[in-house]
Every structure is written in C-alpha cells, then in structure tokens.
Design an enzyme around this catalytic site. Structure first.
Site, PDB file in Angstrom:
ATOM      1  N   SER A   1       0.607  -1.108   0.097  1.00 21.13           N
ATOM      2  CA  SER A   1      -0.028   0.626  -0.208  1.00 21.13           C
ATOM      3  C   SER A   1       0.791   1.132  -0.406  1.00 21.13           C
ATOM      4  CB  SER A   1      -0.973   0.234   0.623  1.00 21.13           C
ATOM      5  OG  SER A   1      -1.152   1.358   1.587  1.00 21.13           O
TER       6      SER A   1
ATOM      7  N   ASP B   1      -5.067   3.692  -2.202  1.00 20.76           N
ATOM      8  CA  ASP B   1      -6.156   4.265  -1.268  1.00 20.76           C
ATOM      9  C   ASP B   1      -5.914   5.332  -0.971  1.00 20.76           C
ATOM     10  OD1 ASP B   1      -6.125   1.736   0.557  1.00 20.76           O
ATOM     11  OD2 ASP B   1      -3.947   2.335   0.524  1.00 20.76           O
TER      12      ASP B   1
ATOM     13  N   MET C   1     -12.228  -6.082   4.722  1.00 27.99           N
ATOM     14  CA  MET C   1     -11.062  -4.508   5.533  1.00 27.99           C
ATOM     15  C   MET C   1     -10.618  -5.914   6.745  1.00 27.99           C
ATOM     16  SD  MET C   1     -10.044  -2.149   3.682  1.00 27.99           S
ATOM     17  CE  MET C   1      -9.533  -2.167   4.679  1.00 27.99           C
TER      18      MET C   1
ATOM     19  N   GLY D   1      -9.115   3.931   6.853  1.00 33.11           N
ATOM     20  CA  GLY D   1      -9.117   5.269   6.969  1.00 33.11           C
ATOM     21  C   GLY D   1      -7.416   5.715   7.094  1.00 33.11           C
ATOM     22  N   PHE D   2      -6.703   4.207   7.676  1.00 31.13           N
ATOM     23  CA  PHE D   2      -5.488   4.804   8.467  1.00 31.13           C
ATOM     24  C   PHE D   2      -4.734   3.449   8.078  1.00 31.13           C
ATOM     25  CE2 PHE D   2      -8.954   7.067  10.849  1.00 31.13           C
ATOM     26  CZ  PHE D   2      -7.802   8.382  10.923  1.00 31.13           C
ATOM     27  N   GLY D   3      -3.509   3.607   7.750  1.00 31.26           N
ATOM     28  CA  GLY D   3      -2.629   2.558   7.920  1.00 31.26           C
ATOM     29  C   GLY D   3      -1.969   2.126   9.390  1.00 31.26           C
ATOM     30  N   GLY D   4      -1.232   0.917   9.905  1.00 27.89           N
ATOM     31  CA  GLY D   4      -0.815   0.811  11.053  1.00 27.89           C
ATOM     32  C   GLY D   4      -1.432   0.442  11.733  1.00 27.89           C
TER      33      GLY D   4
ATOM     34  N   SER E   1       2.200  -0.507   6.528  1.00 29.40           N
ATOM     35  CA  SER E   1       3.559   0.324   7.063  1.00 29.40           C
ATOM     36  C   SER E   1       4.380  -1.449   7.846  1.00 29.40           C
ATOM     37  CB  SER E   1       2.901   0.569   8.872  1.00 29.40           C
ATOM     38  OG  SER E   1       1.332  -0.715   9.120  1.00 29.40           O
TER      39      SER E   1
HETATM   40  C1  DX5 Z   1      -6.265   1.119   5.692  1.00 33.05           C
HETATM   41  C2  DX5 Z   1      -5.512   1.139   4.056  1.00 33.05           C
HETATM   42  C3  DX5 Z   1      -5.105   0.373   3.970  1.00 33.05           C
HETATM   43  C4  DX5 Z   1      -3.734   0.331   4.535  1.00 33.05           C
HETATM   44  C5  DX5 Z   1      -3.479  -0.417   5.698  1.00 33.05           C
HETATM   45  O1  DX5 Z   1      -7.755   2.092   5.392  1.00 33.05           O
HETATM   46  O2  DX5 Z   1      -7.253   0.798   3.259  1.00 33.05           O
HETATM   47  O3  DX5 Z   1      -4.342   0.083   2.540  1.00 33.05           O
HETATM   48  O4  DX5 Z   1      -2.680   1.723   3.847  1.00 33.05           O
HETATM   49  O5  DX5 Z   1      -2.444  -0.282   6.396  1.00 33.05           O
HETATM   50  P1  DX5 Z   1      -1.407  -1.656   7.106  1.00 33.05           P
HETATM   51  O6  DX5 Z   1      -1.450  -2.471   6.090  1.00 33.05           O
HETATM   52  O7  DX5 Z   1      -0.423  -0.432   7.713  1.00 33.05           O
HETATM   53  O8  DX5 Z   1      -2.456  -1.868   8.123  1.00 33.05           O
HETATM   54 ZN    ZN Z   2      -6.391   0.026   1.322  1.00 36.64          ZN
END
Ligand code: DX5
Ligand code: ZN
Length: 216
Positions: free
Chosen positions: A8, A35, A137, A142-145, A198
């Site tokens: 990502s 994303d 999902m 909404g967020f990574g990590g 991440s």
């Molecule tokens: C979150 C995104 C993901 C995100 C995943 O809403 O859709 O694609 O980048 O990040 P990680 O792998 O860090 O959970």
């Molecule tokens: Zn994604």
C-alpha cells in the site's frame, strides 16, 4: 506461492514517492495498492487523481485502486484515465452496486467490492458472480498501521466457500494489519491477495519484506 502481494502506497514516503515506486517495480510486488480517501466515507483524506496520474507514469505494475469515498460512480472514468487496473468500491458507499460494477467493467477495468469489518460477506451473495475481487477490510478503513481484526480470517473462509461452491474466479484480497503472522493465517483461510502498508514500509528492508510475504 500463487498469491499476490499489493504493497500500500499510503505508507510510502510521499516526498520520495518515485524512489519507493522504483523499489516496488524491482520487487516481488504484484500490484501497487492505491488508497483514495475523501474525509467523508472515512475520517481521513489521503491523495487523489493528480497523485495517481504521477504514480501511473512510473509504475510498472497494475494499479489496484481502493476508493474509500462516497459516490464512486462519479469518478469511474477518472480512475481509468489515471491508470486504474482494478477499481474497488465500498459496498457501504454504493446504493446501486450492480450498476456501479457494470459501469466499472464498461470503462475497461476489473471491478472489486470492499467490505468494512462489520459487513457480512453473505451480503455479496447476489453480486459475487459479477466481481473480479472481494476486498475484506481487516481494520476499519482510514489509516495505516492499525491492529488486525481477527474475525477477518473467518470472513475470508466464508468468502472462499462462497466462491468455490460456485466455481468462480473472484479473487479475495485482505487489507489492514497484514504481517507474516496474519498473512499466513489469511492465506490458509483462502485469501489470494495480501495488501500490506506499514509492515512493508516500516521494515528496514522493504524489498525483502515483500519477498517474505510473497514466499509465505
Ligand atoms: C487503510 C487502507 C490500507 C492501509 C493498510 O484504510 O485501506 O490499504 O494502507 O495499512 P496497514 O498495512 O499498515 O494496516
Ligand atoms: Zn486499502
């Protein structure tokens, strides 16, 4: 080792995006996961079409575009023009999902549908035959990590069953909190594509991390 890895770009260094894409081009990555967030469907804003257009210029792998936005129908042609190979919309954002999927195909792209963690996979029963991909999902988008939600493994297994029972070729992709441990469990449950943000980009050697995900 038939599964695909889609790193990502959300976790890349945006000031050095080209450097990261060059690394991905030379790596075992299969797709580049992009994303797009609108601050309405999800509580965050990432990047939009001007950035996708730049990514397209240097990417040598298919762009897997994950739209976390309301009204994705409005942007189908723009996603195509920005180099989209797979266009994935959220089930929760589409009132007329069958129409949306048809329009994505008509624009010449593969069509994916993503499910938030609380959305049962069984809701896809009357559309799954039209889909190229189901994106499960494994965090709230909404967020990574974020931390992996364990029930996602069960959702993958139920989707696998639905697909195999009907002899379909629909791919199962999982996004959120993927690492070697959760990745292995997801593959065992029947996932085809692992997205990882991440875990790849915070590692000391992203190329090797991608290879270890690919070799799971
Ligand atoms: C979150 C995104 C993901 C995100 C995943 O809403 O859709 O694609 O980048 O990040 P990680 O792998 O860090 O959970
Ligand atoms: Zn994604």
């Amino acid at each position: 080792m038939n599964h695909k890895i889609a790193p990502s770009l959300l976790s890349t260094d945006f000031l050095n995006l080209q450097q990261d894409i060059d690394m991905l081009n030379a790596s075992d990555a299969d797709w580049l996961h992009c994303d797009v967030m609108d601050g309405v469907f999800v509580p965050n804003i990432s990047f939009g079409f001007p950035v996708l257009e730049q990514i397209k210029k240097v990417a040598q792998k298919p762009l897997d575009v994950h739209l976390m936005i309301v009204n994705p129908d409005k942007f189908i042609q723009q996603v195509k023009d920005a180099g989209g190979y797979m266009m994935t919309v959220h089930y929760e954002a589409c009132t007329h999902l069958h129409r949306t999927v048809g329009a994505i195909h008509e624009a010449g792209m593969k069509a994916g549908v993503s499910l938030n963690p609380h959305t049962p996979v069984e809701l896809l029963t009357d559309i799954i035959e039209d889909l190229d991909l189901v994106l499960i999902m494994s965090v709230n988008p909404g967020f990574g990590g974020q931390k992996f939600i364990p029930n996602s493994i069960n959702k993958v297994a139920r989707t696998r069953k639905m697909i195999d029972e009907r002899n379909l070729h629909t791919l199962i992709e999982v996004d959120g909190g993927v690492n070697l441990d959760t990745g292995k469990q997801l593959l065992n449950a029947g996932a085809d594509v692992l997205v990882a943000g991440s875990f790849v980009f915070s590692s000391t050697n992203p190329t090797e991390t991608i290879s270890s995900l690919k070799n799971l």
